[in-house]
Scaffold this motif. Structure first.
Motif, PDB file in Angstrom:
ATOM      1  N   THR A 123     -25.779 -10.536  16.025  1.00 24.98           N
ATOM      2  CA  THR A 123     -24.531 -11.397  16.714  1.00 24.98           C
ATOM      3  C   THR A 123     -23.868 -10.253  17.646  1.00 24.98           C
ATOM      4  N   ARG A 125     -20.396  -9.869  19.419  1.00 21.89           N
ATOM      5  CA  ARG A 125     -19.140 -10.515  18.973  1.00 21.89           C
ATOM      6  C   ARG A 125     -17.890  -9.849  19.924  1.00 21.89           C
ATOM      7  N   GLN A 127     -13.537 -10.099  19.820  1.00 20.89           N
ATOM      8  CA  GLN A 127     -12.671 -10.449  18.809  1.00 20.89           C
ATOM      9  C   GLN A 127     -11.270 -10.116  19.488  1.00 20.89           C
ATOM     10  N   MET A 136     -12.893 -14.697  16.776  1.00 19.13           N
ATOM     11  CA  MET A 136     -14.065 -14.190  16.888  1.00 19.13           C
ATOM     12  C   MET A 136     -14.886 -15.108  17.840  1.00 19.13           C
ATOM     13  N   ASP A 138     -18.889 -15.536  18.763  1.00 15.90           N
ATOM     14  CA  ASP A 138     -19.908 -15.057  18.481  1.00 15.90           C
ATOM     15  C   ASP A 138     -21.205 -15.959  19.287  1.00 15.90           C
ATOM     16  N   SER A 140     -25.262 -15.711  18.290  1.00 16.89           N
ATOM     17  CA  SER A 140     -26.057 -15.088  17.386  1.00 16.89           C
ATOM     18  C   SER A 140     -27.680 -15.346  17.700  1.00 16.89           C
ATOM     19  N   LYS A 182     -23.352 -18.249   8.740  1.00 18.62           N
ATOM     20  CA  LYS A 182     -24.248 -17.562   9.658  1.00 18.62           C
ATOM     21  C   LYS A 182     -25.375 -17.742   8.307  1.00 18.62           C
TER      22      LYS A 182
END
Length: 195
Positions: A123, A125, A127, A136, A138, A140, A182
């Motif tokens: 991932t 990411r 924030q 967050m 993301d 992935s 996830k």
């Protein structure tokens, strides 16, 4: 080591919505960091059946072993920092580190020796502080698939967290799309593709 209840709200995004949020918060590529989640279960899927999950998160050269359990208030996370060597041993299925996670697995009647390494989800990411917690964003990648999501993790128990996220999505004209966690997405993709 630590135990904490995680309270979060999630929404799946398409690439266009991901870019909208990226621009809304004026994010830059350098705001993103990469983390690898290495997942484990028994060959029979014992953890999944008990609504539990086990992972090693690798971030900035640090490793953390986490057992997640569904509880009434949210998700209970049992976190245990481990060394790179312990992570390598666990991934190669040669040794399971002693500690709170191993003890909790035994309480669930899951023998650490029966766990198998199932693969990695990577991932990217970013924030950002948001209202009563952190957002967050993301992106992935796992088994040749990619997906995008936004997560809103609250700093404290609050009932209006979901409304705060929905308000942001409405403001940006982003549809509400259910997001499995996830781990669930990872294992579903593994099963579908027989990886």
């Amino acid at each position: 080591m630590g135990r904490n209840i995680e309270i979060e709200f999630k929404n799946m995004l398409n690439k266009e919505s991901f870019i909208k949020i990226y621009q809304h918060f004026q994010l830059k590529d350098h705001d993103f960091f990469t983390q690898d989640n290495h997942y484990f279960d028994t060959s029979e899927g014992s953890l999944g059946r008990k609504k539990a999950a086990l992972r090693i998160r690798e971030k900035n050269g640090r490793f953390e072993l986490t057992l997640k359990l569904i509880v009434e208030a949210g998700v209970l996370e049992i976190n245990q920092p481990i060394s790179a060597e312990q992570a390598k041993d666990l991934i190669s299925e040669t040794a399971f580190p002693a500690g709170e996670v191993k003890d909790e697995l035994m309480l669930l009647h899951i023998h650490p020796e029966s766990l198998e390494y199932k693969g990695v989800l990577q991932t990217s990411r970013a924030q950002v502080p948001f209202k009563k917690g952190q957002l967050m964003l993301d992106h992935s990648i796992y088994f040749g698939l990619e997906d995008f999501e936004i997560e809103y993790e609250l700093d404290e128990q609050s009932t209006d967290g979901e409304n705060d996220l929905l308000q942001l999505l409405n403001e940006l004209n982003i549809p509400k799309v259910h997001a499995d966690n996830k781990i669930k997405r990872f294992f579903h993709a593994k099963k579908e593709g027989n990886h």
